[in-house]
Scaffold this motif. Structure first.
Motif, PDB file in Angstrom:
ATOM      1  N   ALA A   1      32.411  74.854  45.801  1.00 58.84           N
ATOM      2  CA  ALA A   1      32.753  73.454  46.051  1.00 58.84           C
ATOM      3  C   ALA A   1      33.678  73.322  47.259  1.00 58.84           C
ATOM      4  O   ALA A   1      33.505  72.412  48.086  1.00 58.84           O
ATOM      5  CB  ALA A   1      33.398  72.833  44.808  1.00 58.84           C
ATOM      6  N   ALA A   2      34.642  74.220  47.374  1.00 55.90           N
ATOM      7  CA  ALA A   2      35.554  74.188  48.526  1.00 55.90           C
ATOM      8  C   ALA A   2      34.779  74.416  49.826  1.00 55.90           C
ATOM      9  O   ALA A   2      35.002  73.719  50.825  1.00 55.90           O
ATOM     10  CB  ALA A   2      36.649  75.234  48.357  1.00 55.90           C
TER      11      ALA A   2
ATOM     12  N   TYR B   1      33.118  78.691  36.449  1.00 52.75           N
ATOM     13  CA  TYR B   1      33.924  77.645  37.071  1.00 52.75           C
ATOM     14  C   TYR B   1      34.608  78.189  38.323  1.00 52.75           C
ATOM     15  O   TYR B   1      34.692  77.505  39.344  1.00 52.75           O
ATOM     16  CB  TYR B   1      34.961  77.089  36.077  1.00 52.75           C
ATOM     17  N   GLN B   2      35.092  79.426  38.248  1.00 51.39           N
ATOM     18  CA  GLN B   2      35.766  80.020  39.413  1.00 51.39           C
ATOM     19  C   GLN B   2      34.809  80.134  40.601  1.00 51.39           C
ATOM     20  O   GLN B   2      35.146  79.745  41.716  1.00 51.39           O
ATOM     21  CB  GLN B   2      36.352  81.386  39.082  1.00 51.39           C
TER      22      GLN B   2
ATOM     23  N   SER C   1      34.128  76.748  41.934  1.00 51.65           N
ATOM     24  CA  SER C   1      35.277  76.216  42.686  1.00 51.65           C
ATOM     25  C   SER C   1      35.257  76.711  44.125  1.00 51.65           C
ATOM     26  O   SER C   1      35.497  75.936  45.062  1.00 51.65           O
ATOM     27  CB  SER C   1      36.593  76.615  42.015  1.00 51.65           C
TER      28      SER C   1
ATOM     29  N   THR D   1      31.759  68.532  42.868  1.00 48.21           N
ATOM     30  CA  THR D   1      32.779  69.112  41.990  1.00 48.21           C
ATOM     31  C   THR D   1      32.353  70.478  41.457  1.00 48.21           C
ATOM     32  O   THR D   1      31.159  70.758  41.313  1.00 48.21           O
ATOM     33  CB  THR D   1      33.066  68.195  40.788  1.00 48.21           C
ATOM     34  N   PRO D   2      33.337  71.316  41.152  1.00 45.08           N
ATOM     35  CA  PRO D   2      33.012  72.605  40.540  1.00 45.08           C
ATOM     36  C   PRO D   2      32.238  72.447  39.227  1.00 45.08           C
ATOM     37  O   PRO D   2      31.337  73.237  38.946  1.00 45.08           O
ATOM     38  CB  PRO D   2      34.382  73.242  40.286  1.00 45.08           C
ATOM     39  N   GLU D   3      32.574  71.400  38.462  1.00 38.42           N
ATOM     40  CA  GLU D   3      31.877  71.181  37.189  1.00 38.42           C
ATOM     41  C   GLU D   3      30.387  70.938  37.403  1.00 38.42           C
ATOM     42  O   GLU D   3      29.548  71.492  36.693  1.00 38.42           O
ATOM     43  CB  GLU D   3      32.493  69.995  36.430  1.00 38.42           C
TER      44      GLU D   3
END
Length: 194
Positions: free
Chosen positions: A152-153, A145-146, A149, A133-135
């Motif tokens: 994570a992707a 977080y961006q 993200s 997860t991004p978190e």
């Protein structure tokens, strides 16, 4: 970005991590730059320099300037992005702009973003810790977080391919991080995150 350009950037990131003996997260970008003789300076944005960061020479010393009003996480990514420009040989050759990543960025900016994300959140370490997860990624790597993200992707694609540690460079990075990985797994187990 062409895959051949991507692999050059990714491999350079691994080589730097090996050469500079990076062994834990979050990567201390300021310390890394200092080891390499590069200065990091905070600055106030202006009409001349409205972006998150830029690199220039000051009396034959490479200096990365990072906007003071950015979050610490963004400052870290910006410094790593600018370090990527330096190590990839972009400084002085191209018009460089540091801002939030975009799919419309030119290949030079994409390469610096790849360098920064692979330096700050190495795939083999995220994989070894089974982070998705991004978190989780933002917390461990001290990135926004961006940025987490995006990482994570990309990690989900890599998890599906399941070809970690196939490069000798990546294997060496992983080996350097083994004590950190073990310590982090133990900590996550005892704090209930596993």
């Amino acid at each position: 970005m062409k895959y051949s350009d991507y692999t050059v950037t990714r491999n350079l990131t691994w080589e730097i991590m090996i050469r500079e003996e990076i062994t834990k997260l979050p990567v201390m970008v300021g310390d890394l730059c200092k080891q390499m003789g590069i200065h990091i300076c905070l600055y106030n944005r202006s009409a001349e320099h409205p972006y998150d960061g830029f690199t220039t020479r000051v009396q034959d010393v490479l200096c990365i300037f990072v906007a003071r009003d950015c979050t610490v996480e963004r400052q870290r990514f910006t410094a790593a992005h600018e370090l990527g420009h330096i190590l990839l040989g972009h400084v002085g050759k191209y018009e460089l702009v540091n801002r939030e990543p975009s799919a419309r960025d030119n290949p030079i900016e994409q390469a610096a973003n790849v360098f920064a994300s692979r330096l700050l959140a190495p795939a083999c370490v995220l994989w070894a810790l089974n982070l998705h997860t991004p978190e989780e990624i933002a917390r461990l790597c001290n990135i926004s977080y961006q940025s987490a993200s995006f990482r994570a992707a990309r990690m989900e694609i890599l998890y599906k391919r399941d070809k970690f540690l196939t490069s000798p460079f990546e294997q060496r990075v992983y080996d350097q991080f083994k004590p950190f990985i073990l310590k982090t797994k133990i900590k996550r187990f005892w704090t209930g995150l596993e």
